[in-house]
Design a protein around this motif. Structure first.
Motif, PDB file in Angstrom:
ATOM      1  N   PRO B   5       0.827  -1.201   0.000  1.00  0.00           N
ATOM      2  CA  PRO B   5       0.000   0.000   0.000  1.00  0.00           C
ATOM      3  C   PRO B   5       0.866   1.257   0.000  1.00  0.00           C
ATOM      4  O   PRO B   5       1.154   1.839   1.051  1.00  0.00           O
ATOM      5  N   CYS B   6       1.279   1.667  -1.202  1.00  0.00           N
ATOM      6  CA  CYS B   6       2.146   2.843  -1.303  1.00  0.00           C
ATOM      7  C   CYS B   6       1.397   4.063  -0.733  1.00  0.00           C
ATOM      8  O   CYS B   6       0.259   4.328  -1.127  1.00  0.00           O
ATOM      9  N   PRO B   7       2.032   4.798   0.186  1.00  0.00           N
ATOM     10  CA  PRO B   7       1.342   5.949   0.784  1.00  0.00           C
ATOM     11  C   PRO B   7       1.065   7.056  -0.239  1.00  0.00           C
ATOM     12  O   PRO B   7       0.232   7.931  -0.008  1.00  0.00           O
ATOM     13  N   HIS B   8       1.762   7.013  -1.373  1.00  0.00           N
ATOM     14  CA  HIS B   8       1.561   8.045  -2.392  1.00  0.00           C
ATOM     15  C   HIS B   8       0.615   7.592  -3.500  1.00  0.00           C
ATOM     16  O   HIS B   8      -0.082   8.400  -4.087  1.00  0.00           O
ATOM     17  N   CYS B   9       0.623   6.273  -3.821  1.00  0.00           N
ATOM     18  CA  CYS B   9      -0.094   5.787  -5.004  1.00  0.00           C
ATOM     19  C   CYS B   9      -1.224   4.815  -4.662  1.00  0.00           C
ATOM     20  O   CYS B   9      -1.983   4.449  -5.560  1.00  0.00           O
ATOM     21  N   GLY B  10      -1.283   4.325  -3.440  1.00  0.00           N
ATOM     22  CA  GLY B  10      -2.274   3.307  -3.114  1.00  0.00           C
ATOM     23  C   GLY B  10      -1.714   1.918  -3.304  1.00  0.00           C
ATOM     24  O   GLY B  10      -0.524   1.757  -3.591  1.00  0.00           O
ATOM     25  N   PHE B  56      11.530   0.788  -3.124  1.00  0.00           N
ATOM     26  CA  PHE B  56      11.539   1.950  -4.007  1.00  0.00           C
ATOM     27  C   PHE B  56      10.461   1.753  -5.069  1.00  0.00           C
ATOM     28  O   PHE B  56      10.473   0.754  -5.799  1.00  0.00           O
ATOM     29  N   HIS B  57       9.528   2.675  -5.165  1.00  0.00           N
ATOM     30  CA  HIS B  57       8.416   2.508  -6.116  1.00  0.00           C
ATOM     31  C   HIS B  57       8.859   2.967  -7.505  1.00  0.00           C
ATOM     32  O   HIS B  57       8.501   4.043  -7.982  1.00  0.00           O
ATOM     33  N   ARG B  58       9.622   2.108  -8.170  1.00  0.00           N
ATOM     34  CA  ARG B  58      10.280   2.527  -9.410  1.00  0.00           C
ATOM     35  C   ARG B  58       9.287   2.691 -10.559  1.00  0.00           C
ATOM     36  O   ARG B  58       9.497   3.500 -11.447  1.00  0.00           O
ATOM     37  N   GLY B  60       6.222   3.710 -10.243  1.00  0.00           N
ATOM     38  CA  GLY B  60       5.109   4.495  -9.720  1.00  0.00           C
ATOM     39  C   GLY B  60       5.601   5.891  -9.405  1.00  0.00           C
ATOM     40  O   GLY B  60       6.082   6.611 -10.290  1.00  0.00           O
ATOM     41  N   CYS B  61       5.545   6.248  -8.122  1.00  0.00           N
ATOM     42  CA  CYS B  61       5.898   7.610  -7.730  1.00  0.00           C
ATOM     43  C   CYS B  61       7.408   7.828  -7.661  1.00  0.00           C
ATOM     44  O   CYS B  61       7.862   8.945  -7.477  1.00  0.00           O
ATOM     45  N   ARG B  62       8.193   6.733  -7.798  1.00  0.00           N
ATOM     46  CA  ARG B  62       9.656   6.805  -7.716  1.00  0.00           C
ATOM     47  C   ARG B  62      10.097   7.432  -6.397  1.00  0.00           C
ATOM     48  O   ARG B  62      11.005   8.254  -6.338  1.00  0.00           O
TER      49      ARG B  62
HETATM   50 ZN   LIG Z   1       4.158   5.073  -5.098  1.00  0.00          ZN
END
Ligand SMILES: [Zn+2]
Lengths: 464, 86
Positions: B5-10, B56-58, B60-62
């Motif tokens: 659950p990325c805090p930036h992207c869901g 690292f959300h490569r 996604g939001c990076r």
């Molecule tokens: Zn993200």
């Protein structure tokens, strides 16, 4: 998971199971003659009981209908051992075998929380090769490969050693350069390994797409004729049977819960079946090395990652050599049953989970098709996963530790199976003599604190 | 599939992320001894259970995300923006 199917409560050898079936089928037909011959055989006495597997023994058992002796026995857990080995896989069993055979240390217990050969030794693709990058690695794996070549005769158990050739493909100039380097290191140590061109790859692997149309054209390969495959279950069973015959006790379903120490010395282990006192504990685990070391408060430079593999349905002979591509991150070989065994790198994060993933299936299938487009109609039969303990330099950790009596033979990453015989021999020598054999000296735990890494990344890191 | 659950992207598939390993405080490079520095580089707790790590959300939001994950079940119970030096 599929390769690890037998229950640990009913361990039987390969031939043992066959003998039992034969016993059931043939018992009515040859009853009187069999019973008579059986009496004669019993009269001749225990001493002549065929311990060795041979054509003669097979005929004798078939005629008499006498059951085969189990390949290894069950024991009550004793209270004292000269050495306790944690892990009944290739490494643990080989260490026990060499302790008993080479050094006369027979009061040895091999403990496994599961069943014999049920960990990584039962989940490996069974590939063996020795043309690594570092001189230390080449020497070690070469010793192991040579021992594998003699193992069937030595253990009186067919381990199906098949030196069918091993090819590491190059898809770039950089790969070719690394392979030339590896070839030179190998030559220096008497290991057959040479760089070959695309035409030779085409000859050795007709299945491979060697055309320039491929997304990653094959520019050459590192060819290692003496690499190949070994039947991993047979290695586990063969070592177990040979060690058992020498007096080693194998305890399956026996989990080490704690290791007791007095000062900085090992004094024993606590298991789910009771306490055992011993001056020596050897960790021969894959997947659990950090957890076992934690029991003596020892931190390890290890990350545990799952390694997945899959097999296709069995087909006629398509592929002779073992084919590895680091660029495509895939390894393909064909078993004696005809299945293609597909492998890749370990999963890209630490985990103790042995569940297969859809990502792996999709990716490995896609990569194999890039390499061998003609296998597209084949169906996948099953996939499974095993745990790899991976070190920063992709070389193992072998030898003594700061805790006296606690020895490790761990951190083999994806290379453990092929190292088993040499590791068992070397670890047994260390346990028996307290001297570190020269062959394994470079792989000590202290190298990480002292900055003496044995960097094997360019060879051992290639997907397999 | 493992969902993070990325805090930036869901919630996103873990395959969108690059695993960066256990979250560990970095010793002061100016003051750490070579042995301390190497221990930081090479040694890992490698627990079988809950652990805190950095992904690292490569795709996604990076951005870097601190994640609490169980290493036996791969269950993820918490993901927050990574703070500090990373
Ligand atoms: Zn993200």
């Amino acid at each position: 998971m599929a390769l690890a199917s037998s229950a640990w409560t009913e361990p039987t050898g390969f031939t043992g199971t066959g003998g039992r079936e034969k016993d059931g089928v043939g018992s009515t037909k040859a009853e009187s003659r069999g019973a008579r011959l059986g009496r004669v055989a019993r009269a001749v006495g225990e001493a002549t009981r065929p311990r060795r597997y041979s054509a003669g023994a097979l005929v004798a058992h078939g005629v008499t209908g006498r059951p085969w002796r189990p390949a290894w026995r069950h024991h009550e857990l004793g209270s004292t051992y000269d050495a306790v080995i944690v892990g009944a896989g290739v490494h643990g069993l080989a260490t026990a075998y060499h302790l008993a055979r080479d050094h006369g240390v027979r009061k040895v217990a091999v403990l496994d929380k599961g069943y014999l050969g049920g960990g990584s030794s039962g989940r490996t693709s069974g590939i063996v090769w020795s043309n690594y990058l570092t001189p230390e690695g080449v020497r070690f794996y070469d010793r192991s490969l040579r021992l594998y070549g003699e193992l069937s005769g030595e253990l009186n158990f067919n381990v199906m050693f098949s030196p069918r050739g091993h090819l590491t493909l190059a898809h770039s100039d950089a790969s070719l350069r690394a392979m030339r380097w590896r070839a030179e290191v190998s030559k220096l140590h008497g290991v057959d390994s040479e760089v070959v061109g695309p035409e030779e790859v085409r000859r050795l692997v007709p299945l491979a797409d060697v055309s320039s149309r491929a997304r990653y054209p094959i520019m050459g390969a590192l060819y290692h004729p003496s690499g190949g495959t070994v039947r991993h279950d047979a290695v586990n069973w063969g070592y177990a049977r040979a060690a058992d015959a020498l007096g080693v006790e194998i305890h399956q379903g026996t989990e080490v819960l704690a290791i007791s120490t007095a000062g900085d010395r090992v004094t024993g282990v606590t298991t789910n079946r009771g306490e055992v006192s011993t001056p020596v504990v050897v960790s021969c685990t894959a997947g659990w090395a950090s957890l076992v070391s934690d029991m003596v408060g020892l931190s390890m430079p290890i990350i545990t990652r799952p390694l997945q593999a899959a097999v296709t349905e069995p087909v006629q002979v398509l592929l002779d050599a073992v084919v590895v591509s680091g660029t495509l991150d895939v390894q393909v070989s064909q078993t004696d049953r005809g299945e293609l065994v597909l492998g890749a790198s370990p999963d890209p994060f630490a985990s103790y989970s042995m569940r297969g993933s859809l990502e792996f299936t999709e990716e490995v299938a896609g990569r194999v098709l890039q390499l061998m487009p003609s296998v597209a109609p084949m169906r996948l039969l099953r996939q499974w996963s095993g745990l790899c303990d991976i070190t920063p330099d992709l070389s193992p950790i072998m030898g003594p530790t700061p805790v006296e009596g606690f020895l490790v033979d761990v951190g083999w990453g994806t290379n453990g199976f092929m190292a088993g015989p040499a590791a068992g021999q070397a670890m047994a020598e260390l346990v028996a003599t307290s001297r570190t054999p020269e062959l394994m000296a470079a792989f000590d735990l202290a190298r990480f604190a002292e900055g003496r890494l044995v960097e094997e990344r360019d060879a051992a890191g290639v997907g397999h | 599939m493992i969902l993070i659950p990325c805090p930036h992207c869901g919630p996103r598939n873990a395959s969108e992320f690059a695993w960066k390993g256990e979250h560990r405080p970095r010793p002061d490079p100016a003051r750490a001894s070579p042995a301390e520095w190497r221990s930081y580089l090479y040694h890992r707790a490698n627990p079988c259970g809950w652990t805190t790590e950095v992904w690292f959300h490569r795709a996604g939001c990076r951005r870097y995300v601190t994640v609490e994950r169980h290493t036996l079940t791969n269950e993820v119970r918490r993901a927050v923006p990574a703070g500090g030096e990373r």
